[in-house]
Design a protein around this motif. Structure first.
Motif, PDB file in Angstrom:
ATOM      1  N   LEU A 150       0.821  -1.210   0.000  1.00 26.06           N
ATOM      2  CA  LEU A 150       0.000   0.000   0.000  1.00 26.06           C
ATOM      3  C   LEU A 150       0.856   1.261   0.000  1.00 26.06           C
ATOM      4  O   LEU A 150       0.512   2.267  -0.632  1.00 26.06           O
ATOM      5  N   LEU A 151       1.979   1.210   0.715  1.00 24.47           N
ATOM      6  CA  LEU A 151       2.843   2.378   0.861  1.00 24.47           C
ATOM      7  C   LEU A 151       3.923   2.463  -0.210  1.00 24.47           C
ATOM      8  O   LEU A 151       4.615   3.483  -0.313  1.00 24.47           O
ATOM      9  N   GLY A 152       4.098   1.388  -0.967  1.00 27.78           N
ATOM     10  CA  GLY A 152       5.140   1.379  -1.982  1.00 27.78           C
ATOM     11  C   GLY A 152       6.536   1.329  -1.412  1.00 27.78           C
ATOM     12  O   GLY A 152       7.472   1.914  -1.963  1.00 27.78           O
ATOM     13  N   LEU A 153       6.706   0.611  -0.298  1.00 26.10           N
ATOM     14  CA  LEU A 153       8.009   0.512   0.361  1.00 26.10           C
ATOM     15  C   LEU A 153       8.559  -0.902   0.238  1.00 26.10           C
ATOM     16  O   LEU A 153       7.815  -1.881   0.296  1.00 26.10           O
ATOM     17  N   PRO A 154       9.860  -1.053   0.089  1.00 24.90           N
ATOM     18  CA  PRO A 154      10.463  -2.388   0.003  1.00 24.90           C
ATOM     19  C   PRO A 154      10.606  -3.028   1.378  1.00 24.90           C
ATOM     20  O   PRO A 154      10.788  -2.333   2.381  1.00 24.90           O
ATOM     21  N   ALA A 155      10.555  -4.341   1.394  1.00 26.04           N
ATOM     22  CA  ALA A 155      10.702  -5.066   2.663  1.00 26.04           C
ATOM     23  C   ALA A 155      12.068  -4.818   3.294  1.00 26.04           C
ATOM     24  O   ALA A 155      12.211  -4.894   4.515  1.00 26.04           O
ATOM     25  N   ALA A 156      13.061  -4.502   2.471  1.00 26.22           N
ATOM     26  CA  ALA A 156      14.399  -4.252   3.001  1.00 26.22           C
ATOM     27  C   ALA A 156      14.431  -3.056   3.934  1.00 26.22           C
ATOM     28  O   ALA A 156      15.312  -2.954   4.799  1.00 26.22           O
ATOM     29  N   ASP A 157      13.464  -2.142   3.794  1.00 27.58           N
ATOM     30  CA  ASP A 157      13.407  -0.955   4.651  1.00 27.58           C
ATOM     31  C   ASP A 157      12.563  -1.168   5.894  1.00 27.58           C
ATOM     32  O   ASP A 157      12.354  -0.226   6.665  1.00 27.58           O
ATOM     33  N   ALA A 158      12.069  -2.388   6.102  1.00 27.00           N
ATOM     34  CA  ALA A 158      11.192  -2.672   7.240  1.00 27.00           C
ATOM     35  C   ALA A 158      11.979  -3.273   8.397  1.00 27.00           C
ATOM     36  O   ALA A 158      12.866  -4.102   8.213  1.00 27.00           O
ATOM     37  N   VAL A 159      11.616  -2.837   9.604  1.00 23.52           N
ATOM     38  CA  VAL A 159      12.182  -3.361  10.843  1.00 23.52           C
ATOM     39  C   VAL A 159      11.050  -3.997  11.646  1.00 23.52           C
ATOM     40  O   VAL A 159       9.994  -3.381  11.833  1.00 23.52           O
ATOM     41  N   GLY A 160      11.226  -5.215  12.118  1.00 25.62           N
ATOM     42  CA  GLY A 160      10.233  -5.889  12.951  1.00 25.62           C
ATOM     43  C   GLY A 160      10.785  -6.136  14.335  1.00 25.62           C
ATOM     44  O   GLY A 160      11.893  -6.689  14.470  1.00 25.62           O
ATOM     45  N   ILE A 161      10.047  -5.751  15.362  1.00 24.53           N
ATOM     46  CA  ILE A 161      10.498  -5.921  16.746  1.00 24.53           C
ATOM     47  C   ILE A 161       9.423  -6.651  17.536  1.00 24.53           C
ATOM     48  O   ILE A 161       8.258  -6.211  17.563  1.00 24.53           O
ATOM     49  N   GLY A 162       9.773  -7.755  18.190  1.00 19.81           N
ATOM     50  CA  GLY A 162       8.774  -8.502  18.943  1.00 19.81           C
ATOM     51  C   GLY A 162       9.384  -9.490  19.910  1.00 19.81           C
ATOM     52  O   GLY A 162      10.615  -9.601  20.035  1.00 19.81           O
ATOM     53  N   ASP A 163       8.494 -10.244  20.581  1.00 16.71           N
ATOM     54  CA  ASP A 163       8.967 -11.154  21.627  1.00 16.71           C
ATOM     55  C   ASP A 163       8.226 -12.484  21.660  1.00 16.71           C
ATOM     56  O   ASP A 163       8.561 -13.342  22.479  1.00 16.71           O
ATOM     57  N   SER A 164       7.207 -12.678  20.797  1.00 15.86           N
ATOM     58  CA  SER A 164       6.347 -13.860  20.919  1.00 15.86           C
ATOM     59  C   SER A 164       6.351 -14.689  19.634  1.00 15.86           C
ATOM     60  O   SER A 164       6.805 -14.236  18.581  1.00 15.86           O
ATOM     61  N   TRP A 165       5.755 -15.880  19.736  1.00 13.02           N
ATOM     62  CA  TRP A 165       5.753 -16.778  18.586  1.00 13.02           C
ATOM     63  C   TRP A 165       4.848 -16.290  17.464  1.00 13.02           C
ATOM     64  O   TRP A 165       4.988 -16.724  16.328  1.00 13.02           O
ATOM     65  N   ASN A 166       3.942 -15.353  17.747  1.00 15.95           N
ATOM     66  CA  ASN A 166       3.168 -14.796  16.634  1.00 15.95           C
ATOM     67  C   ASN A 166       3.959 -13.727  15.877  1.00 15.95           C
ATOM     68  O   ASN A 166       3.431 -13.103  14.952  1.00 15.95           O
ATOM     69  N   ASP A 167       5.234 -13.521  16.273  1.00 16.99           N
ATOM     70  CA  ASP A 167       6.106 -12.583  15.572  1.00 16.99           C
ATOM     71  C   ASP A 167       7.017 -13.266  14.552  1.00 16.99           C
ATOM     72  O   ASP A 167       7.788 -12.592  13.854  1.00 16.99           O
ATOM     73  N   VAL A 168       6.950 -14.583  14.450  1.00 17.53           N
ATOM     74  CA  VAL A 168       7.859 -15.315  13.558  1.00 17.53           C
ATOM     75  C   VAL A 168       7.728 -14.835  12.116  1.00 17.53           C
ATOM     76  O   VAL A 168       8.727 -14.534  11.438  1.00 17.53           O
ATOM     77  N   GLU A 169       6.482 -14.749  11.619  1.00 24.13           N
ATOM     78  CA  GLU A 169       6.287 -14.330  10.230  1.00 24.13           C
ATOM     79  C   GLU A 169       6.712 -12.880  10.017  1.00 24.13           C
ATOM     80  O   GLU A 169       7.173 -12.511   8.930  1.00 24.13           O
ATOM     81  N   MET A 170       6.575 -12.042  11.038  1.00 25.47           N
ATOM     82  CA  MET A 170       7.077 -10.669  10.961  1.00 25.47           C
ATOM     83  C   MET A 170       8.588 -10.678  10.779  1.00 25.47           C
ATOM     84  O   MET A 170       9.143  -9.943   9.944  1.00 25.47           O
ATOM     85  N   PHE A 171       9.279 -11.495  11.552  1.00 23.63           N
ATOM     86  CA  PHE A 171      10.728 -11.600  11.435  1.00 23.63           C
ATOM     87  C   PHE A 171      11.134 -12.059  10.036  1.00 23.63           C
ATOM     88  O   PHE A 171      12.154 -11.616   9.492  1.00 23.63           O
TER      89      PHE A 171
END
Length: 290
Positions: free
Chosen positions: A227-248
């Motif tokens: 939607l924003l026209g941004l590449p995944a390389a510019d994304a940072v994911g921060i989390g602590d749980s197993w529902n964060d795996v796909e974000m990582f």
């Protein structure tokens, strides 16, 4: 890092500890990063209607909620992926057939089965005690009676399952006295659902989360980036749980909190300090966001 980045940040165990405690440095980190031109999106398993007021007060550019089922940009809902009604009915039948207590989540709120709070009474008391310890650790004052506050809060926030509109449910969270309920759910529901262990530190039994297969934080992040026209390389994911795996897996840089499971930390590119030990601030500094 140079140039604009977009940060997807989990809430519980990353921004919040034990439901309502936030390290002041976390607020400063998010606000400073946005002031420097970076985008910050919440990326949480919570429903939008269940976000703590203290989290809303920080200020963000958008939110992925219900583990990836809903996306807001500013105040606008831009994507919704609820479960088909038949799938919701199947989940309810599964839980009730095994005597498992559960919550159903929509975009606006959470609906609780009749016996869930009785089963979680020890957890609620433990959480109140830990919140008091957290506030003391940060040198902050807390409520006079955190246990009463939590019980009252739960009664106001969660409505009965009978009141739920089953056409708008996106996720279920279950709590069981049995230790093998996550494995049982995976066996019986794995053909259409994604089942992961929950993050509630219960004194016994087990808990888990259930979502539609293919609907997760990672899929929602890719939708936001499109939607924003941004590449995944510019994304940072921060989390602590197993529902964060796909974000990582989809973000260019992934950061696990110091309080995360060591196995989850091993999946991340970086590991920061704990949620109340300036973990978010330290991560943002290391990544050049502040």
């Amino acid at each position: 890092m140079t140039g604009q980045r977009i940060v997807f940040i989990d809430v519980d165990g990353t921004i919040l500890e034990h439901g309502s405690v936030i390290a002041p440095s976390t607020v400063t980190a998010i606000r400073t990063a946005r002031a420097h031109g970076h985008l910050v999106y919440l990326c949480t398993g919570r429903s939008d209607g269940d976000l703590h007021p203290k989290v809303r007060e920080i200020g963000v550019d958008g939110a992925i909620t219900n583990g990836g089922a809903f996306i807001t940009r500013g105040d606008d809902l831009v994507a919704a992926h609820p479960m088909p009604r038949a799938d919701v009915g199947r989940l309810i039948a599964f839980f009730e057939g095994l005597g498992i207590q559960f919550f159903l989540q929509s975009h606006d709120g959470i609906f609780a089965s009749p016996g869930v709070f009785a089963l979680m009474s020890d957890f609620i008391r433990l959480r109140a005690d830990r919140r008091a310890e957290d506030l003391h650790h940060l040198g902050l004052d807390g409520e006079d009676d955190l246990l009463d506050t939590l019980v009252t809060d739960a009664g106001e926030r969660y409505r009965p399952v009978a009141d739920a509109d089953l056409d708008h449910i996106a996720k279920a969270v279950f709590v069981s006295a049995a230790s093998d309920s996550v494995d049982r759910a995976r066996r019986d529901l794995g053909d259409r659902f994604h089942v992961i262990p929950g993050s509630m530190p219960l004194p016994g039994g087990s808990n888990g989360e259930v979502a539609r297969s293919g609907v997760n934080k990672g899929s929602a992040i890719l939708e936001v980036l499109g939607l924003l026209g941004l590449p995944a390389a510019d994304a940072v994911g921060i989390g602590d749980s197993w529902n964060d795996v796909e974000m990582f897996e989809v973000c260019g840089v992934s950061v696990a909190m110091g309080n995360a499971d060591p196995e989850l930390q091993a999946r991340a590119d970086r590991v920061t300090t704990g949620v109340l030990d300036d973990g978010v601030w330290n991560a943002f500094v290391e990544l050049g966001l502040v």
